[in-house]
Write an enzyme that holds these catalytic residues in place. Structure first.
Site, short mmCIF file in Angstrom:
data_model
loop_
_atom_site.label_atom_id
_atom_site.label_comp_id
_atom_site.label_asym_id
_atom_site.label_seq_id
_atom_site.Cartn_x
_atom_site.Cartn_y
_atom_site.Cartn_z
N ASP A 34 -3.75 3.90 -31.68
CA ASP A 34 -3.70 4.40 -30.30
C ASP A 34 -4.67 5.57 -30.10
OD1 ASP A 34 -2.85 4.57 -27.71
OD2 ASP A 34 -0.94 5.53 -28.15
N HIS A 51 -12.84 1.89 -27.73
CA HIS A 51 -12.39 0.68 -28.43
C HIS A 51 -13.42 0.25 -29.48
CE1 HIS A 51 -9.02 0.40 -25.82
NE2 HIS A 51 -9.69 0.04 -24.75
N LEU A 145 -5.96 -7.80 -50.26
CA LEU A 145 -5.24 -7.33 -49.07
C LEU A 145 -5.11 -8.43 -48.01
CD1 LEU A 145 -4.28 -4.72 -47.38
CD2 LEU A 145 -6.56 -4.86 -46.37
C1 FPP Z 1 -4.72 1.62 -27.72
O1 FPP Z 1 -5.51 2.71 -27.29
C2 FPP Z 1 -5.59 0.65 -28.33
C3 FPP Z 1 -5.71 -0.64 -27.95
C4 FPP Z 1 -4.91 -1.26 -26.88
C5 FPP Z 1 -6.68 -1.53 -28.59
C6 FPP Z 1 -6.82 -1.32 -30.04
C7 FPP Z 1 -8.00 -2.03 -30.51
C8 FPP Z 1 -8.83 -1.54 -31.46
C9 FPP Z 1 -8.60 -0.29 -32.16
C10 FPP Z 1 -10.00 -2.31 -31.89
C11 FPP Z 1 -9.52 -3.61 -32.47
C12 FPP Z 1 -10.49 -4.16 -33.38
C13 FPP Z 1 -10.40 -5.39 -33.84
C14 FPP Z 1 -11.30 -5.78 -34.91
C15 FPP Z 1 -9.46 -6.39 -33.33
P1 FPP Z 1 -5.59 3.01 -25.74
O2 FPP Z 1 -6.67 2.23 -25.15
O3 FPP Z 1 -4.24 2.76 -25.13
O4 FPP Z 1 -5.92 4.54 -25.76
P2 FPP Z 1 -5.39 5.61 -24.74
O5 FPP Z 1 -3.87 5.63 -24.87
O6 FPP Z 1 -6.00 6.89 -25.21
O7 FPP Z 1 -5.83 5.20 -23.39
#
Ligand code: FPP
Length: 254
Positions: A34, A51, A145
């Site tokens: 997150d 992201h 893994l």
């Molecule tokens: C939450 O942060 C994150 C997500 C909904 C997406 C997570 C995805 C990645 C970390 C990349 C994934 C990579 C692969 C290879 C699949 P948020 O957007 O809710 O952050 P915020 O709460 O600060 O707005």
């Protein structure tokens, strides 16, 4: 195991790291990644940059987990609720598995990593699903893994489907209600075949589970950090494992 840890120390980044007990590495670590959006906002960048940077953290932490001898790493990449986000953000998120695997699959294979997916395949764009399916196929015999992407995953939906399946078993006479036990649920969940997470990590300072593995986390150790996912490093990962190693897991006993 010692050999694997020695290998890690040989390749370790220059940062100070926690001393970890090689005989108490969590078998299964689950992470709620997150804070991508806030990380980007703090830098005046679009959310997508967060992201994208988060994707690089996925690579680093996967490699680190593998080096430490973690057996399963489950990453919450997209929830059943994330469809509510703006269309362009959803589209961007749906392209990330493809981009990640096109860059990293070769190295994942070289490192004996097995890719899996936990989530509803329906609704996923064909390009996302085919990239993931190809990675699953090409890594299915790997023994290192298990990198398990929670993609289009939501725990309540997962549990409703599991209960529906168990209901059908009862209706058909294959199962009696009084015989239902934990293992029927375990087998009916999308995480079937995986042990429950030993350790849950959530980044970005939020203190909630957000519909993630609600059944499976019943006895997991929880570890939260204020650090946003894109800036989460091997050092923070070690901190989490080190804290885990200081906990006494009692599973309701004494
Ligand atoms: C939450 O942060 C994150 C997500 C909904 C997406 C997570 C995805 C990645 C970390 C990349 C994934 C990579 C692969 C290879 C699949 P948020 O957007 O809710 O952050 P915020 O709460 O600060 O707005």
């Amino acid at each position: 195991m010692f050999q694997r840890l020695k290998t890690w120390f040989a390749k370790a980044p220059a940062q100070p790291v926690q001393q970890l007990a090689a005989d108490n590495i969590p078998q299964h670590i689950a992470i709620i990644m997150d804070g991508n959006g806030r990380w980007a906002k703090k830098r005046g960048l679009p959310r997508m940059a967060g992201h994208h940077s988060g994707m690089k953290t996925v690579k680093r932490i996967t490699m680190e987990a593998n080096r430490l001898g973690v057996k399963y790493l489950t990453l919450y990449a997209f929830s059943t609720e994330n469809w509510k986000r703006p269309k362009d953000e959803v589209e961007f998120l749906m392209k990330l598995p493809q981009e990640f695997l096109s860059i990293e699959l070769k190295e994942l294979i070289e490192n004996n990593v097995q890719v899996r997916m936990m989530g509803l395949r329906e609704n996923l764009p064909a390009h996302t699903l085919s990239a993931v399916e190809e990675a699953i196929q090409r890594t299915k015999n790997n023994t290192g893994l298990v990198l398990n992407f929670a993609l289009n995953y939501g725990s309540r939906k997962e549990m409703i489907e599991a209960v529906r399946h168990i209901g059908e078993e009862i209706q058909s006479g294959r199962l009696k209600p009084e015989d239902i036990n934990d293992s029927h649920m375990n087998e009916a969940l999308l995480s079937s075949g995986l042990p429950d997470p030993d350790l849950l990590i959530r980044t970005s300072g939020e203190l909630r589970l957000s519909n993630f593995m609600l059944w499976q986390l019943a006895y997991s150790e929880l570890w939260f950090t204020d650090v946003y996912w894109p800036e989460f490093t091997e050092h923070h990962f070690h901190e989490a494992v080190s804290e885990y190693q200081r906990r006494a897991r009692r599973y309701g006993g004494l």
